[in-house]
Motif scaffolding. Structure first.
Motif, PDB file in Angstrom:
ATOM      1  N   LEU A 289       0.829  -1.206   0.000  1.00 37.05           N
ATOM      2  CA  LEU A 289       0.000   0.000   0.000  1.00 37.05           C
ATOM      3  C   LEU A 289       0.868   1.263   0.000  1.00 37.05           C
ATOM      4  CD1 LEU A 289      -2.706  -1.259   2.503  1.00 37.05           C
ATOM      5  CD2 LEU A 289      -3.078  -0.744   0.081  1.00 37.05           C
ATOM      6  N   ALA A 290       2.006   1.204   0.696  1.00 36.21           N
ATOM      7  CA  ALA A 290       2.938   2.334   0.672  1.00 36.21           C
ATOM      8  C   ALA A 290       3.470   2.554  -0.745  1.00 36.21           C
ATOM      9  CB  ALA A 290       4.081   2.102   1.650  1.00 36.21           C
ATOM     10  N   LEU A 291       3.785   1.453  -1.443  1.00 37.82           N
ATOM     11  CA  LEU A 291       4.233   1.551  -2.832  1.00 37.82           C
ATOM     12  C   LEU A 291       3.142   2.163  -3.718  1.00 37.82           C
ATOM     13  CD1 LEU A 291       6.044  -1.855  -3.479  1.00 37.82           C
ATOM     14  CD2 LEU A 291       7.027   0.400  -3.839  1.00 37.82           C
ATOM     15  N   ARG A 292       1.909   1.698  -3.526  1.00 38.50           N
ATOM     16  CA  ARG A 292       0.795   2.160  -4.352  1.00 38.50           C
ATOM     17  C   ARG A 292       0.570   3.645  -4.197  1.00 38.50           C
ATOM     18  NH1 ARG A 292      -5.008  -0.376  -3.175  1.00 38.50           N
ATOM     19  NH2 ARG A 292      -3.895  -2.258  -3.837  1.00 38.50           N
ATOM     20  N   HIS A 293       0.723   4.169  -2.988  1.00 39.28           N
ATOM     21  CA  HIS A 293       0.350   5.557  -2.729  1.00 39.28           C
ATOM     22  C   HIS A 293       1.552   6.502  -2.665  1.00 39.28           C
ATOM     23  CE1 HIS A 293      -3.868   4.707  -2.246  1.00 39.28           C
ATOM     24  NE2 HIS A 293      -3.584   3.703  -1.450  1.00 39.28           N
ATOM     25  N   THR A 294       2.732   6.024  -3.040  1.00 36.85           N
ATOM     26  CA  THR A 294       3.891   6.904  -3.158  1.00 36.85           C
ATOM     27  C   THR A 294       4.087   7.245  -4.629  1.00 36.85           C
ATOM     28  OG1 THR A 294       4.984   5.914  -1.229  1.00 36.85           O
ATOM     29  CG2 THR A 294       6.355   7.169  -2.744  1.00 36.85           C
ATOM     30  N   PRO A 295       4.029   8.509  -5.008  1.00 36.77           N
ATOM     31  CA  PRO A 295       4.135   8.874  -6.432  1.00 36.77           C
ATOM     32  C   PRO A 295       5.471   8.446  -7.035  1.00 36.77           C
ATOM     33  CG  PRO A 295       3.413  10.743  -5.076  1.00 36.77           C
ATOM     34  CD  PRO A 295       3.859   9.676  -4.139  1.00 36.77           C
ATOM     35  N   GLU A 296       5.462   8.206  -8.354  1.00 34.15           N
ATOM     36  CA  GLU A 296       6.706   7.900  -9.074  1.00 34.15           C
ATOM     37  C   GLU A 296       7.711   9.022  -8.834  1.00 34.15           C
ATOM     38  OE1 GLU A 296       7.606   5.365 -11.001  1.00 34.15           O
ATOM     39  OE2 GLU A 296       5.738   4.227 -11.095  1.00 34.15           O
ATOM     40  N   GLY A 297       8.953   8.657  -8.544  1.00 36.02           N
ATOM     41  CA  GLY A 297       9.999   9.639  -8.335  1.00 36.02           C
ATOM     42  C   GLY A 297      10.157  10.080  -6.890  1.00 36.02           C
ATOM     43  N   ALA A 298       9.153   9.808  -6.050  1.00 35.77           N
ATOM     44  CA  ALA A 298       9.234  10.186  -4.634  1.00 35.77           C
ATOM     45  C   ALA A 298       9.843   9.047  -3.828  1.00 35.77           C
ATOM     46  CB  ALA A 298       7.848  10.528  -4.103  1.00 35.77           C
ATOM     47  N   ASN A 299      10.483   9.396  -2.718  1.00 38.90           N
ATOM     48  CA  ASN A 299      11.073   8.376  -1.851  1.00 38.90           C
ATOM     49  C   ASN A 299       9.978   7.564  -1.158  1.00 38.90           C
ATOM     50  OD1 ASN A 299      13.719   9.160  -2.405  1.00 38.90           O
ATOM     51  ND2 ASN A 299      13.692  10.725  -0.804  1.00 38.90           N
ATOM     52  N   ILE A 300      10.179   6.270  -1.086  1.00 39.04           N
ATOM     53  CA  ILE A 300       9.215   5.392  -0.415  1.00 39.04           C
ATOM     54  C   ILE A 300       9.646   5.249   1.043  1.00 39.04           C
ATOM     55  CG2 ILE A 300       8.180   3.096  -0.395  1.00 39.04           C
ATOM     56  CD1 ILE A 300       9.152   2.884  -3.376  1.00 39.04           C
ATOM     57  N   PRO A 301       8.875   5.784   1.984  1.00 42.58           N
ATOM     58  CA  PRO A 301       9.273   5.653   3.392  1.00 42.58           C
ATOM     59  C   PRO A 301       9.345   4.190   3.817  1.00 42.58           C
ATOM     60  CG  PRO A 301       7.571   7.328   3.144  1.00 42.58           C
ATOM     61  CD  PRO A 301       7.661   6.592   1.835  1.00 42.58           C
ATOM     62  N   TRP A 302      10.377   3.857   4.555  1.00 41.87           N
ATOM     63  CA  TRP A 302      10.558   2.502   5.082  1.00 41.87           C
ATOM     64  C   TRP A 302       9.671   2.332   6.316  1.00 41.87           C
ATOM     65  CZ3 TRP A 302      12.834  -1.765   3.295  1.00 41.87           C
ATOM     66  CH2 TRP A 302      13.064  -2.824   4.182  1.00 41.87           C
ATOM     67  N   ILE A 303       8.957   1.221   6.399  1.00 41.15           N
ATOM     68  CA  ILE A 303       8.104   0.967   7.575  1.00 41.15           C
ATOM     69  C   ILE A 303       8.940   0.185   8.577  1.00 41.15           C
ATOM     70  CG2 ILE A 303       5.901   0.072   8.405  1.00 41.15           C
ATOM     71  CD1 ILE A 303       4.893   0.151   5.534  1.00 41.15           C
ATOM     72  N   GLY A 304       9.269   0.827   9.688  1.00 47.54           N
ATOM     73  CA  GLY A 304      10.146   0.215  10.672  1.00 47.54           C
ATOM     74  C   GLY A 304       9.506  -0.938  11.429  1.00 47.54           C
ATOM     75  N   GLU A 305      10.341  -1.734  12.070  1.00 46.82           N
ATOM     76  CA  GLU A 305       9.859  -2.907  12.809  1.00 46.82           C
ATOM     77  C   GLU A 305       8.897  -2.516  13.928  1.00 46.82           C
ATOM     78  OE1 GLU A 305      10.405  -5.975  12.010  1.00 46.82           O
ATOM     79  OE2 GLU A 305      12.116  -5.882  10.636  1.00 46.82           O
ATOM     80  N   ALA A 306       9.162  -1.395  14.607  1.00 46.07           N
ATOM     81  CA  ALA A 306       8.278  -0.964  15.697  1.00 46.07           C
ATOM     82  C   ALA A 306       6.902  -0.581  15.154  1.00 46.07           C
ATOM     83  CB  ALA A 306       8.900   0.207  16.452  1.00 46.07           C
ATOM     84  N   ALA A 307       6.878   0.083  14.003  1.00 49.34           N
ATOM     85  CA  ALA A 307       5.596   0.454  13.390  1.00 49.34           C
ATOM     86  C   ALA A 307       4.844  -0.794  12.929  1.00 49.34           C
ATOM     87  CB  ALA A 307       5.827   1.398  12.217  1.00 49.34           C
ATOM     88  N   LEU A 308       5.563  -1.773  12.368  1.00 45.02           N
ATOM     89  CA  LEU A 308       4.921  -3.018  11.940  1.00 45.02           C
ATOM     90  C   LEU A 308       4.336  -3.768  13.131  1.00 45.02           C
ATOM     91  CD1 LEU A 308       7.409  -4.373   9.233  1.00 45.02           C
ATOM     92  CD2 LEU A 308       5.170  -3.312   8.859  1.00 45.02           C
ATOM     93  N   ALA A 309       5.062  -3.758  14.256  1.00 43.18           N
ATOM     94  CA  ALA A 309       4.544  -4.416  15.461  1.00 43.18           C
ATOM     95  C   ALA A 309       3.270  -3.734  15.946  1.00 43.18           C
ATOM     96  CB  ALA A 309       5.607  -4.395  16.558  1.00 43.18           C
ATOM     97  N   MET A 310       3.221  -2.426  15.815  1.00 38.71           N
ATOM     98  CA  MET A 310       2.021  -1.667  16.202  1.00 38.71           C
ATOM     99  C   MET A 310       0.845  -2.033  15.297  1.00 38.71           C
ATOM    100  SD  MET A 310       2.046   2.417  16.784  1.00 38.71           S
ATOM    101  CE  MET A 310       0.606   3.308  17.417  1.00 38.71           C
TER     102      MET A 310
END
Length: 423
Positions: A285-306
């Motif tokens: 979903l992060a890939l889908r909603h990040t525009p072409e050419g923009a940096n894709i934020p990394w989802i950290g382990e703590a956020a995934l656990a949440m």
């Protein structure tokens, strides 16, 4: 090395340099069968293989990141090959857009069954709560079937006007009803040779269910206003978010149509019951909603656990909302952290006290919340006073039974205990 039944190729020395991550991912990708044409190589090597394939370069780095380097070109940097985030990111980039993403063992079993079903023409009934990906699974079945080059037509039976549903399904002739200035082919004929998805099939009126049954049995439809049937060749997939056997028992769904559709049932569980799917879905979903050419934020382990601890009453649709908020809040930081995770409004039980009116403009006790709470109380109290009869309760409330059913379904999705009621 190739994943079983997939088009995954691991090039060069990547198998030894990135063995922990690649071996785990290849096992899941091979089980899911959703991988497109993918080549995985080490970031120090030149891309190899099919130039039309998705190319994923792997790099061991202290700071994890996922970079899109053009259409179908990614660099995945990670620190821990055994971590959940790296695995989730790799699954997300190797799954073509629109295909199901799965890592949970039961979800993988459903996909394996779906792939076997795709080779046949038998009807499929997919059950599961709203927002669990029933249409995505339906498209997967179509794309794996011999009908893949023919139309895939998806209709939502609950979203179409009841008076127009027959004409929309079976077509109509010019002048068949007021406003029919031209003939319409209908969804059955539009899907000829391909697949027709009937979503929320439980919302179809009983009278129309009989005509649908005939169309399935005879392989033909009679357009509104016509006297001669028209042959159609359509594979039917039906989806339901309600308990169809209970609907049959209570007389709201035809038993003969149910058994006609239920040749091979598939069931998708709620997202909270397949937690291993959450991380790869979040990255996709992060890939889908990040525009072409923009940096894709990394989802950290703590956020995934949440994310994994949340109950997800809105299933994948709610997860998409949360990911989109997180992308906005993370901005240019390059990483989604726990402070960027904002869940939808927590579900309130009907017997909880109404929110207090705000003393100032601090946003507490919003009018929309108060109205929702009072509406829920009024509906459930009326339903109880009518002995559980939806027909009587709808009449008392001055709304249609259909509207009442939608309200009750929304209460259930919000975690409010609602008795089944009776007609």
């Amino acid at each position: 090395m190739k994943g079983t039944g997939t088009a995954l190729r691991v090039a060069g020395a990547v198998a030894s340099r990135h063995a922990p991550l690649v071996q785990r991912a290849a096992a899941v990708i091979g089980s899911a069968g959703t991988c497109g044409r993918v080549v995985i190589h080490d970031a120090r090597d030149e891309p190899q293989g099919d130039p039309l394939a998705t190319q994923v370069a792997l790099d061991r780095a202290g700071t994890p990141s996922l970079i899109r380097r053009g259409r179908g070109r990614f660099t995945l940097s990670y620190a821990d090959g055994g971590g959940e985030a790296a695995m989730a990111a790799l699954l997300a980039v190797t799954t073509p857009p629109g295909m199901p993403i799965a890592a949970d063992p039961e979800s993988l079993s459903v996909l394996a069954l779906a792939e076997r079903l795709a080779a046949s023409d038998i009807p499929v009934l997919i059950n599961g709560p709203t927002g669990t990906g029933k249409e995505v699974l339906s498209r997967f079945i179509h794309d794996r079937s011999p009908r893949k080059n023919k139309p895939f037509v998806a209709i939502n039976c609950a979203a179409m006007p009841e008076a127009m549903l027959e004409a929309l399904l079976f077509g109509h002739q010019k002048g068949a009803f007021t406003g029919a200035n031209a003939a319409g082919e209908g969804f059955f004929r539009a899907a000829d040779g391909g697949t027709l998805l009937l979503d929320e099939i439980a919302e179809m009126p009983l009278a129309l269910q009989a005509k649908l049954l005939r169309a399935l049995q005879e392989g033909e439809v009679v357009p509104l206003g016509a006297t001669q049937p028209v042959k159609v060749d359509v594979r039917i997939i039906a989806c339901a978010n309600r308990d169809l056997p209970l609907e049959v028992e209570e007389g709201r769904f035809r038993a003969d149509l149910y058994y006609r559709l239920n040749v091979f049932p598939l069931a998708l569980r709620a997202l909270c019951e397949r937690r291993e799917d959450i991380a790869p879905l979040a990255f996709a979903l992060a890939l889908r909603h990040t525009p072409e050419g923009a940096n894709i934020p990394w989802i950290g382990e703590a956020a995934l656990a949440m994310l994994a601890r949340h109950t997800w009453p809105g299933n994948v649709r709610e997860l998409e909302n949360v990911v989109r908020r997180a992308l906005l809040l993370a901005g240019d930081e390059g990483k989604i952290a726990p402070e960027h995770i904002v869940f939808d409004r927590p579900a309130r039980l009907v017997d909880q006290p109404a929110p207090a009116l705000p003393a100032s403009g601090d946003g507490a006790g919003k009018l929309s919340d108060i109205v929702q709470m009072h509406e829920a109380r009024a509906i459930l109290n009326t339903l109880d006073a009518c002995g559980g009869s939806r027909v009587a309760a709808a009449r008392e409330l001055g709304i249609s039974e259909r509207t009442l059913r939608y309200r009750l379904a929304s209460f259930r999705e919000a975690g409010i205990a609602v008795a089944g009621g009776r007609r």
